[in-house]
Design an enzyme around this catalytic site. Structure first.
Site, PDB file in Angstrom:
ATOM      1  N   GLU A 263      -6.982  -1.729  -6.525  1.00 58.56           N
ATOM      2  CA  GLU A 263      -6.139  -0.895  -7.376  1.00 58.56           C
ATOM      3  C   GLU A 263      -5.154  -1.807  -8.115  1.00 58.56           C
ATOM      4  O   GLU A 263      -4.400  -2.551  -7.476  1.00 58.56           O
ATOM      5  CB  GLU A 263      -5.368   0.123  -6.541  1.00 58.56           C
ATOM      6  CG  GLU A 263      -6.240   1.192  -5.929  1.00 58.56           C
ATOM      7  CD  GLU A 263      -5.450   2.164  -5.072  1.00 58.56           C
ATOM      8  OE1 GLU A 263      -5.747   3.366  -5.112  1.00 58.56           O
ATOM      9  OE2 GLU A 263      -4.529   1.723  -4.352  1.00 58.56           O
TER      10      GLU A 263
ATOM     11  N   ASN B  68      -4.872   6.478  -1.724  1.00 55.13           N
ATOM     12  CA  ASN B  68      -4.089   7.090  -0.645  1.00 55.13           C
ATOM     13  C   ASN B  68      -3.427   8.396  -1.068  1.00 55.13           C
ATOM     14  O   ASN B  68      -3.023   9.191  -0.209  1.00 55.13           O
ATOM     15  CB  ASN B  68      -3.034   6.114  -0.138  1.00 55.13           C
ATOM     16  CG  ASN B  68      -3.608   5.126   0.855  1.00 55.13           C
ATOM     17  OD1 ASN B  68      -4.534   5.447   1.606  1.00 55.13           O
ATOM     18  ND2 ASN B  68      -3.082   3.913   0.863  1.00 55.13           N
TER      19      ASN B  68
ATOM     20  N   HIS C 126      -3.614  -3.992  -5.119  1.00 58.98           N
ATOM     21  CA  HIS C 126      -3.837  -3.410  -3.802  1.00 58.98           C
ATOM     22  C   HIS C 126      -5.289  -3.575  -3.389  1.00 58.98           C
ATOM     23  O   HIS C 126      -6.167  -2.850  -3.848  1.00 58.98           O
ATOM     24  CB  HIS C 126      -3.441  -1.933  -3.789  1.00 58.98           C
ATOM     25  CG  HIS C 126      -3.610  -1.287  -2.449  1.00 58.98           C
ATOM     26  ND1 HIS C 126      -4.005   0.014  -2.282  1.00 58.98           N
ATOM     27  CD2 HIS C 126      -3.449  -1.790  -1.195  1.00 58.98           C
ATOM     28  CE1 HIS C 126      -4.081   0.297  -1.000  1.00 58.98           C
ATOM     29  NE2 HIS C 126      -3.761  -0.783  -0.325  1.00 58.98           N
TER      30      HIS C 126
ATOM     31  N   SER D 163       0.816  -1.211   0.000  1.00 55.81           N
ATOM     32  CA  SER D 163       0.000   0.000   0.000  1.00 55.81           C
ATOM     33  C   SER D 163       0.849   1.260   0.000  1.00 55.81           C
ATOM     34  O   SER D 163       0.334   2.357  -0.211  1.00 55.81           O
ATOM     35  CB  SER D 163      -0.915   0.022   1.232  1.00 55.81           C
ATOM     36  OG  SER D 163      -0.143   0.001   2.429  1.00 55.81           O
TER      37      SER D 163
END
Length: 514
Positions: free
Chosen positions: A156, A194, A144, A123
């Site tokens: 992802e 993120n 991910h 991540s």
């Protein structure tokens, strides 16, 4: 390139919470699954845990006994990496250390066939860097998953610098075949979610540091006005303050200390004190036995104004006008009352009976406007149950009371916060929109995938581009430009992509703004 055939074995290396979740997803999809962990006995324990979760699904009638029994025959712990030789896909979910992942994949290359797809669930690390140590880096892709992997739909699919397009496509289609919603993104710090989500934490933390409001009030405003599922403080307590801060620092460092990703000093102090959130018993909130959860600051009942005068339209808050009429408040169309020096009659505001003015959150403080109150952005003013107001030292108590009474008459709880430019929801949303435009302009992902990722990955009420279209082409740019003029650190500086978007009017739009 199509998804992996269901007869193809899938291996998961690393049997923590995420590894078990990924294994469950592949198993339920129909693959033979092999679990491996470097710690002896851990793979067997993980397999038992996965099967126990399937038993619970059967008990809840979310899975048939026949499907569970079939899955049981397809799941096996592996005693060594050599047992993964026949797998078509290996997903690693081991500790977040680059050297550890590189060492693992180098060892796997000595075991699996050259056409075996390798995937990292990292991540925070660079997929490019992880693959840099491989003999065939083109077959490494980022997959991910979000925790808990069996429940959250988003995956992802991250392409490193050397990832082959065919590998990314196969991973993408395999995730889709597993019932997930994959989004493609480039290998950038924080990937997609993120990266774009950093302001959701940064701006509420900055509001707290500026003493604009306490965590419970900020969280309530984000939920009940912004439409977010959770507030920033309660969400980071759930994630773990150490985990959330680590991701923030990783993104900040990877972007060469870009001010837009600056970590929070109050969060650093929280981590240093060992208050990591729910898992430690204390974070922003106290979770110990007997501790009471603080409530948001809520204004006492105030009398409703008999009438209001609306000047210049209210932009995203235009729905307040019919709402006020429905509540029995007389709405007068702007007759020039309340225009202050340096302002245009078209400046959006509501003039209250006592002469004070109510403005949508913007780049100015209430103190700079004199007898004025600001109100925060809402995702949906009709459905919002709370509105934040801010007043300056020059704001008359009557103005605050009339503004409070107005929103209470519309069925809203009211939280009066400190005089913070941009307030809470408005500046948070503006910065999310900016980072979304920046990501798309730099080829990280498409607008559609950004919106999908933020809705499904972090449960935003709308994707950044959906919100941008609803707010108006230049809304975020105007707000951030004004905030940047106040603080030239670069924290709120609009990106070139947002600037270009704000000024990219079509001929018809340009004619309408002249």
């Amino acid at each position: 390139m199509t998804a992996l055939d269901l007869s193809s074995p899938v291996a998961v290396v690393g049997t923590g919470t995420m590894g078990q979740g990924i294994a469950q997803v592949a198993l339920v999809a129909g693959h033979p699954v092999r679990l491996y962990d470097a710690v002896p006995g851990r793979a067997r324990e993980a397999a038992d845990a996965v099967l126990a979760r399937l038993d619970r699904l059967v008990a809840k009638e979310r899975m048939t006994e026949a499907a569970r029994d079939a899955a049981r025959t397809r799941l096996a712990p592996a005693g060594s990496l050599a047992d993964l030789a026949g797998c078509a896909l290996v997903v690693e979910a081991v500790v977040e250390r680059l050297e550890t992942k590189q060492e693992l994949f180098r060892a796997l290359e000595d075991v699996v066939a050259d056409d075996c797809l390798l995937a990292t669930n990292t991540s925070s690390l660079s997929v490019t860097a992880v693959g840099g140590a491989l003999r065939l880096p083109g077959r490494l892709v980022g997959l991910h998953f979000f925790n808990p992997a069996p429940l959250l739909p988003l995956v992802e699919v991250v392409s490193g610098f050397a990832t082959d397009a065919s590998s990314a496509t196969r991973a993408h289609e395999t995730a889709r075949a597993w019932g997930k919603t994959p989004v493609a993104c480039a290998d950038t710090p924080g990937f997609l979610v993120n990266r774009v989500a950093r302001p959701f934490y940064a701006e509420p933390f900055a509001a707290y540091e500026a003493r604009a409001a306490d965590p419970a009030t900020i969280d309530a405003v984000l939920r009940e006005s912004g439409g977010f599922r959770m507030g920033a403080f309660e969400l980071t307590d759930l994630i773990g303050q150490d985990v959330n801060e680590s991701v923030t620092h990783s993104v900040w460092r990877s972007f060469f200390h870009d001010a837009r990703f600056t970590p929070s000093l109050p969060q650093r102090r929280l981590v240093e004190s060992g208050r990591l959130g729910r898992k430690s018993g204390q974070g922003w909130y106290d979770y110990r036995d007997g501790a009471e959860r603080p409530g948001p600051h809520t204004a006492p009942p105030a009398g409703r104004p008999a009438h209001i005068t609306v000047h210049g339209g209210l932009g995203p808050a235009r729905e307040l006008v019919p709402m006020a009429r429905e509540a029995g408040i007389e709405v007068r169309e702007g007759a020039g009352t309340g225009v202050r020096e340096g302002e245009e009659a078209s400046d959006p505001r509501v003039v209250l009976p006592g002469g004070g003015a109510l403005y949508p959150a913007g780049g100015r403080t209430a103190a700079e406007r004199g007898d004025a109150v600001h109100f925060d952005l809402a995702f949906d003013y009709r459905r919002a149950t709370r509105i934040a107001l801010s007043a300056g030292p020059g704001t008359a108590p009557r103005t605050v009371e009339e503004a409070t009474g107005l929103f209470q008459a519309l069925g809203k709880e009211v939280s009066v916060i400190g005089d913070l430019p941009g307030m809470i929801v408005a500046r948070t949303v503006a910065r999310i929109v900016d980072l979304a435009h920046d990501a798309v302009a730099k080829g990280v992902a498409t607008e559609e995938d950004v919106d999908t990722a933020m809705r499904l990955g972090v449960n935003y009420p709308a994707g950044p581009f959906e919100w941008d279209r609803a707010l108006g082409r230049d809304w975020a740019h105007r707000l951030l430009s004004a905030l940047h003029e106040r603080d030239a650190s670069g924290r709120c500086a609009p990106s070139p992509a947002l600037h270009a978007h704000a000024h990219a009017y079509t001929p018809d739009e340009r004619e309408g703004t002249s």
